[in-house]
Scaffold this motif. Structure first.
Motif, PDB file in Angstrom:
ATOM      1  N   UNK A 129      49.157-115.266  -3.347  1.00  0.00           N
ATOM      2  CA  UNK A 129      48.009-115.794  -3.400  1.00  0.00           C
ATOM      3  C   UNK A 129      47.546-113.960  -1.683  1.00  0.00           C
ATOM      4  N   UNK A 130      47.204-114.523  -1.671  1.00  0.00           N
ATOM      5  CA  UNK A 130      46.166-113.094  -0.460  1.00  0.00           C
ATOM      6  C   UNK A 130      47.195-112.515   0.410  1.00  0.00           C
ATOM      7  N   UNK A 131      47.683-113.553   1.229  1.00  0.00           N
ATOM      8  CA  UNK A 131      48.320-113.897   1.795  1.00  0.00           C
ATOM      9  C   UNK A 131      50.244-113.079   1.933  1.00  0.00           C
ATOM     10  N   UNK A 132      50.921-113.191   0.746  1.00  0.00           N
ATOM     11  CA  UNK A 132      51.556-112.955  -0.112  1.00  0.00           C
ATOM     12  C   UNK A 132      52.518-114.239  -0.079  1.00  0.00           C
ATOM     13  N   UNK A 133      51.694-115.501  -0.725  1.00  0.00           N
ATOM     14  CA  UNK A 133      52.138-117.349  -0.383  1.00  0.00           C
ATOM     15  C   UNK A 133      53.031-116.705  -2.131  1.00  0.00           C
ATOM     16  N   UNK A 134      53.856-117.635  -2.388  1.00  0.00           N
ATOM     17  CA  UNK A 134      54.310-117.668  -3.662  1.00  0.00           C
ATOM     18  C   UNK A 134      53.721-119.095  -4.396  1.00  0.00           C
ATOM     19  N   UNK A 135      53.519-118.432  -5.705  1.00  0.00           N
ATOM     20  CA  UNK A 135      53.281-119.787  -6.586  1.00  0.00           C
ATOM     21  C   UNK A 135      54.199-120.061  -8.124  1.00  0.00           C
ATOM     22  N   UNK A 136      54.758-120.270  -8.137  1.00  0.00           N
ATOM     23  CA  UNK A 136      56.074-120.118  -9.016  1.00  0.00           C
ATOM     24  C   UNK A 136      55.860-120.955 -10.548  1.00  0.00           C
ATOM     25  N   UNK A 137      55.457-120.482 -11.895  1.00  0.00           N
ATOM     26  CA  UNK A 137      54.977-121.470 -12.783  1.00  0.00           C
ATOM     27  C   UNK A 137      56.001-122.392 -12.635  1.00  0.00           C
ATOM     28  N   UNK A 138      56.064-122.932 -13.407  1.00  0.00           N
ATOM     29  CA  UNK A 138      56.525-124.801 -14.129  1.00  0.00           C
ATOM     30  C   UNK A 138      57.843-123.708 -14.857  1.00  0.00           C
TER      31      UNK A 138
END
Length: 451
Positions: free
Chosen positions: A382-391
């Motif tokens: 994300x723009x704030x450096x957060x992560x979204x990991x794929x399954x």
């Protein structure tokens, strides 16, 4: 894997494409592709649909933006020549193009070392695609030209057929036309605003299947109705493309009605993909994953590798998958501070084994790890450096070295000095000696599949 094939680069593959042209065209219709031939070159065009062509995850060694820019300029320079040409002459044409264009483009300066090196890499790109053919009789030291600007660099022949197929202006025009129409639809704007802030691989919900209508044919319909009609009509094609081109078709990337359709028709989608590219399809609660059944499959990436950032990404992804917050669709979410803590913990634990340029540098380590995971299509930030990991990350595990324990009947065998075939102890053993223990030694590992 290779959308542009010319006869002089790979003649066996070119012959196979011509031999099985009918079957290939039938496959292209299922995925809304187009096979285009120009003389001794053939191109697979992935038609844009609803204004977008979603590309697979980029290569880890993808050339820089400047090299790609010079590659297209070099291809334009090839239009100005007939027959043979030298790298020096191509350099001059590129310089003229960049200084005379009205585009917002940084001019190419052949007096700069970095620019000449970038142009040499651009020439290598055109060699790979078969547009430039290096002449064996005119080959000079390219390094000599890039470093000292002496000599001709290299001599080339231009493949006009491959050059004409290198860029397809019709595809770009169609995508721009569709994008302009869809921009008027409120649903399209909302859809794009909800997914575009994530970096990495494009969401499968982002429309990228084919558009068959024209602007004039829908004068009596609103732009929102047009967008919805095209989205409904292209769901199957977009799902098939996602399965073929990306690591997985994830239900969480789809709109609710598309996710329901993909779940209900997962057997049909799997059957179609297996008929197109073989392999096997694994159905999970989070989506469908294509699995290669070949030992050496050119469509799969070689990962993990022995490089530091490779196994560091594997260990961090495993830790993040266990510590993060998992949503109903199987995606794992972590804040930027949580990611920093995981990276720092790994550096404290295994940092002494890292490459020197990464030791004690959590920011550089995190950047390298993110590049690897994005390359694999398993991470969006994300723009704030957060992560979204794929399954898909769940298919990998942190490697651990496990020493198997000895079976009870093996203790005496290894605890005592070597004995000869007659039971005598303390007998010197040479490499030619063949010991025959009284009982056959069995493996300590359990029977069955080691996985």
């Amino acid at each position: 894997m290779r959308p542009l094939v010319s006869a002089h680069v790979d003649r066996p593959l070119f012959r196979d494409i011509q031999r099985y042209a009918k079957q290939i065209d039938s496959y292209c219709r299922r995925l809304d592709y187009q096979r285009t031939r120009m003389g001794d070159a053939v191109r697979l065009v992935r038609n844009p649909v609803m204004g977008t062509v979603t590309a697979p995850p980029p290569l880890l060694d993808l050339p820089s933006r400047r090299v790609l820019t010079l590659t297209t300029l070099l291809a334009a320079a090839c239009e100005e020549v007939e027959g043979g040409v030298t790298l020096v002459r191509l350099s001059e044409i590129v310089a003229d193009l960049t200084h005379t264009t009205d585009r917002a483009l940084t001019p190419y300066d052949p007096d700069r070392l970095t620019e000449r090196r970038a142009l040499a890499k651009a020439a290598e790109q055109l060699e790979y695609w078969g547009i430039l053919r290096k002449r064996a009789t005119l080959v000079a030291d390219v390094q000599e030209w890039t470093d000292g600007r002496t000599g001709i660099g290299a001599g080339y022949d231009v493949d006009r057929d491959a050059l004409l197929l290198f860029v397809t202006p019709g595809t770009i025009t169609l995508a721009a036309h569709q994008e302009a129409q869809l921009a008027q639809a409120p649903q399209a704007r909302a859809q794009r605003s909800g997914t575009s802030h994530w970096k990495g691989t494009a969401d499968a919900a982002e429309p990228f299947a084919s558009w068959s209508g024209s602007e004039d044919s829908h004068d009596d319909e609103s732009s929102a109705a047009i967008w919805e009609t095209q989205r409904q009509a292209t769901r199957v094609v977009r799902h098939l493309r996602t399965l073929v081109e990306t690591p997985a078709l994830l239900y969480g990337d789809l709109l609710p009605d598309e996710a329901d359709l993909a779940r209900v028709q997962r057997g049909l989608r799997a059957e179609t993909v297996l008929g197109l590219i073989g392999g096997s399809i694994e159905a999970r609660s989070e989506g469908l994953v294509w699995i290669s059944t070949e030992v050496d499959c050119p469509a799969t990436v070689d990962w993990p590798t022995p490089r530091t950032e490779s196994w560091a990404a594997l260990m961090i992804a495993d830790k993040a998958g266990r510590d993060g917050r998992r949503d109903a669709d199987g995606f794992v979410h972590l804040g930027t501070l949580e990611v920093d803590d995981i990276v720092e913990d790994l550096l404290d634990w295994k940092g002494h084994l890292f490459r020197k340029d990464l030791q004690g540098r959590p920011a550089e380590t995190r950047t390298a790890v993110e590049e690897v995971l994005r390359w694999l299509g398993m991470l969006r930030t994300g723009p704030d450096g957060s992560w979204r990991l794929s399954p898909v990350v769940g298919r990998y595990r942190d490697p651990e070295l496990i020493e198997p324990s000895l079976a009870p009947h093996q203790d005496d065998l290894f605890a005592h000095p070597a004995n000869d075939a007659y039971g005598n102890f303390d007998v010197p053993v040479t490499p030619d000696d063949r010991l025959s223990p009284p009982d056959p030694v069995r493996s300590a590992e359990p029977e069955g599949d080691p996985a």
